[in-house]
Design a protein around this motif. Structure first.
Motif, PDB file in Angstrom:
ATOM      1  N   VAL A 111      39.577  37.134  33.986  1.00 20.16           N
ATOM      2  CA  VAL A 111      39.011  35.892  33.455  1.00 20.16           C
ATOM      3  C   VAL A 111      39.223  35.891  31.949  1.00 20.16           C
ATOM      4  O   VAL A 111      38.703  36.761  31.249  1.00 20.16           O
ATOM      5  N   ASN A 112      39.998  34.938  31.475  1.00 20.48           N
ATOM      6  CA  ASN A 112      40.289  34.875  30.034  1.00 20.48           C
ATOM      7  C   ASN A 112      39.342  33.924  29.339  1.00 20.48           C
ATOM      8  O   ASN A 112      39.018  32.868  29.874  1.00 20.48           O
ATOM      9  N   GLU A 113      38.925  34.300  28.153  1.00 24.55           N
ATOM     10  CA  GLU A 113      38.077  33.394  27.385  1.00 24.55           C
ATOM     11  C   GLU A 113      38.942  32.380  26.642  1.00 24.55           C
ATOM     12  O   GLU A 113      39.783  32.758  25.829  1.00 24.55           O
ATOM     13  N   TYR A 155      28.689  30.657  23.070  1.00 30.81           N
ATOM     14  CA  TYR A 155      28.118  31.651  22.156  1.00 30.81           C
ATOM     15  C   TYR A 155      28.777  31.588  20.776  1.00 30.81           C
ATOM     16  O   TYR A 155      28.122  31.747  19.751  1.00 30.81           O
ATOM     17  N   ARG A 156      30.066  31.341  20.790  1.00 34.67           N
ATOM     18  CA  ARG A 156      30.804  31.350  19.517  1.00 34.67           C
ATOM     19  C   ARG A 156      30.438  30.165  18.618  1.00 34.67           C
ATOM     20  O   ARG A 156      30.739  30.169  17.437  1.00 34.67           O
ATOM     21  N   GLN A 157      29.825  29.144  19.225  1.00 32.17           N
ATOM     22  CA  GLN A 157      29.318  28.018  18.412  1.00 32.17           C
ATOM     23  C   GLN A 157      27.821  28.160  18.182  1.00 32.17           C
ATOM     24  O   GLN A 157      27.120  27.171  17.967  1.00 32.17           O
ATOM     25  N   LYS A 168      33.917  34.264  30.552  1.00 33.20           N
ATOM     26  CA  LYS A 168      32.720  34.142  31.369  1.00 33.20           C
ATOM     27  C   LYS A 168      33.089  33.799  32.812  1.00 33.20           C
ATOM     28  O   LYS A 168      33.906  32.918  33.048  1.00 33.20           O
ATOM     29  N   GLY A 169      32.470  34.455  33.766  1.00 32.74           N
ATOM     30  CA  GLY A 169      32.686  34.081  35.162  1.00 32.74           C
ATOM     31  C   GLY A 169      32.897  35.234  36.123  1.00 32.74           C
ATOM     32  O   GLY A 169      33.243  35.013  37.278  1.00 32.74           O
TER      33      GLY A 169
END
Ligand code: ATP
Ligand code: MG
Length: 193
Positions: free
Chosen positions: A174-176, A181-183, A31-32
């Motif tokens: 930009v790395n996640e 969202y995943r929670q 994100k970003g």
């Protein structure tokens, strides 16, 4: 005891010796990306520079930047041209409709880029539009070729094509590490849209 008087903080505003436009790519799965582009628009405003944002594939779901940029006055214009994310479940539009929209957005982007009215052009989600073949890679490369020397061009979206990365001056991925969202935390206004 009295505090010793401190010298007032000196604020310098640097000026580049050779002003030039840059091509900036913000890609990756974290994100970003869009918010980074908006950050550059905000920063440009502080210098009195004019920005135009063309959003590809967005337009069906409200995002705060649509009205947020209005608070920056006449230095920024934003065009949300799309019909949402193509291929995402629940999106009712056909590929052809998405493609027609994206093609109109490319024409608009070109017009704004060549207009001489803007210092900074943001093509938000254009990488995704290429990935979904709503825009041809050659069309993006043509924009890069036509870019006036002094105009900054920011391209965002996952899966930036190698040819675009190759021609850009600054590229960030930009790395996640985590995404709410995943929670199963739902998107929140101001942060996610
Ligand atoms: P942002 O607009 O927050 O800077 P982005 O441009 O980097 O995000 P996009 O891939 O364009 O990321 O995602 C658009 C929106 O979807 C953002 O609000 C982001 O938080 C949210 N998002 C990103 N990844 C996911 C995901 N895996 N699932 C659900 N929503 C996501
Ligand atoms: Mg984005």
């Amino acid at each position: 005891m009295e505090q010793p008087a401190t010298a007032p903080l000196r604020v310098d505003k640097l000026q580049p010796k050779e002003p030039r436009g840059l091509v900036v790519v913000i890609t990756g799965n974290g994100k970003g990306k869009t918010t980074s582009a908006m950050g550059m628009v905000l920063r440009a405003c502080g210098h009195g520079l004019r920005s135009c944002i063309v959003q590809f594939m967005k337009g069906d779901l409200y995002s705060g930047e649509w009205d947020g940029v209005k608070r920056l006055g006449d230095l920024v214009e934003l065009h949300a041209t799309g019909k949402g994310f193509c291929g995402l479940r629940g999106n009712p539009y056909t590929r052809e409709e998405h493609r027609a929209n994206a093609q109109a957005a490319i024409a608009l982007a070109r017009e704004k880029l060549l207009s001489g009215a803007f210092n900074l052009i943001v093509l938000d989600e254009i990488n995704n539009a290429v990935k979904h073949r709503l825009v041809d890679l050659e069309q993006v490369l043509a924009l890069l070729d036509e870019r006036p020397e002094r105009v900054h061009l920011v391209l965002t979206g996952r899966n930036a094509p190698a040819e675009v990365v190759e021609r850009a001056d600054t590229v960030s991925e930009v790395n996640e590490i985590k995404h709410a969202y995943r929670q199963q935390i739902e998107p929140q206004p101001g942060i996610d849209y």
